[in-house]
Structure formats: C-alpha cells, structure tokens
Design an enzyme around this catalytic site. Sequence first.
Site, short mmCIF file in Angstrom:
data_model
loop_
_atom_site.label_atom_id
_atom_site.label_comp_id
_atom_site.label_asym_id
_atom_site.label_seq_id
_atom_site.Cartn_x
_atom_site.Cartn_y
_atom_site.Cartn_z
N TYR A 167 32.58 48.10 8.62
CA TYR A 167 32.50 47.78 6.75
C TYR A 167 31.33 46.70 7.66
O TYR A 167 31.57 45.75 8.36
CB TYR A 167 33.74 46.82 7.07
N ASP A 223 28.02 43.48 14.64
CA ASP A 223 28.29 42.62 13.29
C ASP A 223 29.61 42.51 13.73
O ASP A 223 30.70 43.36 14.32
CB ASP A 223 28.48 43.59 12.50
N LYS A 227 34.33 34.73 10.08
CA LYS A 227 35.89 34.78 10.02
C LYS A 227 36.20 33.53 10.83
O LYS A 227 36.08 32.59 10.25
CB LYS A 227 36.55 35.42 10.15
#
Length: 441
Positions: free
Chosen positions: A146, A253, A281
């Site tokens: 993702y 990522d 995050k």
Amino acid sequence: MTMTYQYEQSKIKFEASRKYLAQGVASSLRAAMKPVPLFVESASGSRLRDVDGNEYIDYMLGYGPLILGHSHPALVESVHEAMLKGSTYGLQHDGEITLARRLTELLPCAESVALSGSGTEAVMLALRLARAYTAKRKIVRFHGHYHGWSDTIFTSFPSSDMKPSGAQGQAQAETRPLPGTGGQSEIALSEVILLPWNDPDLLERTLRAGKDEIAVVITEPVMCNSGCILPLPGYLERMRGLTKELGIVMVMDEVITGFRIGIGGAHGHFGLMPDLVTVGKALGGGVAVSAVAGKSEIMKLLDNGAVSHLGTLNGNCIATSAALATLDVLTANGGAVYGSMNRVAGRLVQGLRDAMAKQGKKGIVNQFGPVFHMMFTAEERVDNFASFNKRDAGAYGLFAERMLEEGVLLRPNGLWYVSVVHNDEDVRQTVAAAERAMARM
C-alpha cells in the site's frame, strides 16, 4: 468477566453525522467498524474512552501514528508551546531546519529531506522525483503493498476495512493493475507494472527487459498491511543491486515502518541504502507530517525547480514540533523504548498464539518488532501474498467485534500496533480478553 458494552451514544452520533458528513466518517476505513463507528470522548496512554463511557486498550493507535500512545506529555507540551507562537506562517522557521537535520542524522540513506503532510503526499513526491531524475515513466510496484490512495499508485487492495474491487482485492496472478476505488483514472495506472513480491527471478527479468522505460521500483520493506510478511533473505539486497546497475530509482516506502521498527527505520534494520525513502505516521506521533529523504543528487531536483513541491501546510510549526518531540522520546537513552516495545509486543504475540491454541482456533500471528498481523487461517504459515489471501477475513472481523465488547480496540483487518506506553498489564488483560472473545465466536 465480560463487561456489558453499550454503543447507543455512538449510534446516535453516527446517524447525526451522516446528515452532514459524507458517509458519517472522515475516512472510508472507519466505516467498517462493527457494530458502529465509535465516537471518542478522550484518550490517554494506551487507553481510549468513547462517548458511551466504554474504555478500551487501544492497539489501532490511530491506524499507526500513535507510537507514543495518546496525549504523551512531551508531545502535548511541545505542540502547546508551538501553538503559542502561531500554528503556521507560510514562511520559514527554525523547526524546519532542525527537523530536516535530525532526519538526515537518523535515517541512514538521508542526505537531504523534503517535508510534506501525509504518506500519500510523500509517495507522490518520491515518484515524481524518480521519474524526473531518470527521464523514464514506468513504475514497478507489488501485490499487497500500500502506497497511499493517489490515482497513479492506488490499486485494488485486500483489506477487510477497505472496499476492494473484488472480494479479496486484486489476485496475485493479475499483472494489469485494477483501480482501487470508483472514480479513479485507469489511465493513471497505465504506467504501473504490478508484480508478486519476494520473487527475485521475475523481478530481475522484468527490470532487465524494461530498463529503458522503468523509472522506479517502490516497495514496502515488510508487507505490514498484508500479513506482516518479511522479505526473503537477500531479496531486498538483490532489488537494490539490480536497480543500481540498471539506472532505476529504488524507493522504500517506510510510512509504516519508519521510526516504528527502529530509529533508522527498516532500511537501517536491514542495512540497505535505497535512493529514496518515505516516512510518516510514527514520525509525528499523531500529528500530520511526512517526509521524503534520500540522495542529494535526486533531491536537488527540488532546488533547481525541475520538480515542484507544493503544500500550504508543509513544514508547519505544529508538525515540526510534534515530530521533534516524538524523535526526542524515541532516541532517549540510546533508543531504549524500542527494547521495551519489542518485549511487550513479543509477550502479546505469544499470548495470542497460546489463546488460539487453547480455544482450538487455527491461526497465525506474524510479527515484525512492535507491529504484527493476526489472522485466522488453515495455512501452516503465511509468507507470501497468495497464502495471506486464504485467511478467513470474516472470522477476524467477528473477532475484532468481540474484542471491542471485551474492551480492546483493534483494526478489523488484523494489523496491531504496540506503543511505548503499552505494558505487561495491558498484555495480561488483552490475552484474557482474546480467550473470551474466541470462546464466543
């Protein structure tokens, strides 16, 4: 003994919200919570309280950012002090310099940094930099990874709290990327090459055949969203060697793993040096901030204007102060909190495995540091995307609902996060709750 949890006020507020707020929630992920999307009254430490007065041990942690738990004093104080001086200027300030310098000091591959607001934005910038740097267009990405929800990278995704194009998202055999949502431009995905992960020979054949067109390979270091599946030994190293040899940019990522696995991220953990890395995050501890970091020869495309980097709130005072406070906590005493998090996570994982065995439930828990994925499955192990897709997502969704009734807040897709404030008592209560929840399934 199980408490009787009621959700009447959350149900009332959800119905009221739907009159004004599209879908009644601010993110599609939240709509999947059963029996109703919760409305929160307050949260502190590892605990969250909803508007009905129910208290939960929280392992969702805001879908990942809350590595310090809720309302950590150091973070609250830093943000409060920043707010007193103004939240954002549209001009430069020392916080940008200090944070960028800290990131270059902490992330092994970082020679230069660009600040942004979300993981999706960071990935968008990294891909643009890679294309501009190589003067090539195509992107290699992998099933089950993702990278945000922008049109150019969002493909059908196998998550029980997202709405995939198919029952389990896109099958691994598919090579033509399917849009991840209605309204997405299929043309935007026409330059994406979709491959199975952990297949080094196929990766090499694809890169060698397409080296004149492929600008970038983007990968998560670990498939956190899809089973916490680790890379095969040597796989990421081979990816790094091939991309370097063929003039292709390697983007790692680390929006999930950055500063959660360790202070140097997963690329530090594995001893890798990707060209670019995205972080988010955990970086802000719950405040929106992200970054792209990497080689100065690529990042300088921002300096000369070859690549534009826009964003009204990029590097704002609140974001930088939150990130700096979070990094201060994580780096204190040589990063001692990581040892504590890993120990707590390890005890929790073992407790959940024992609970499944005790209750006769076939399942697997895959762990990578303080993040792990729990699933009900008849598979002996889940070490690839195909085996992950054989899990019983419905059974886990029911488990998450039963755990809510036991005072434990989980993401319905099976992904758990442990913070620096979770402790042994949280583990004891959670494992006991899991046994009761599974007995009622």
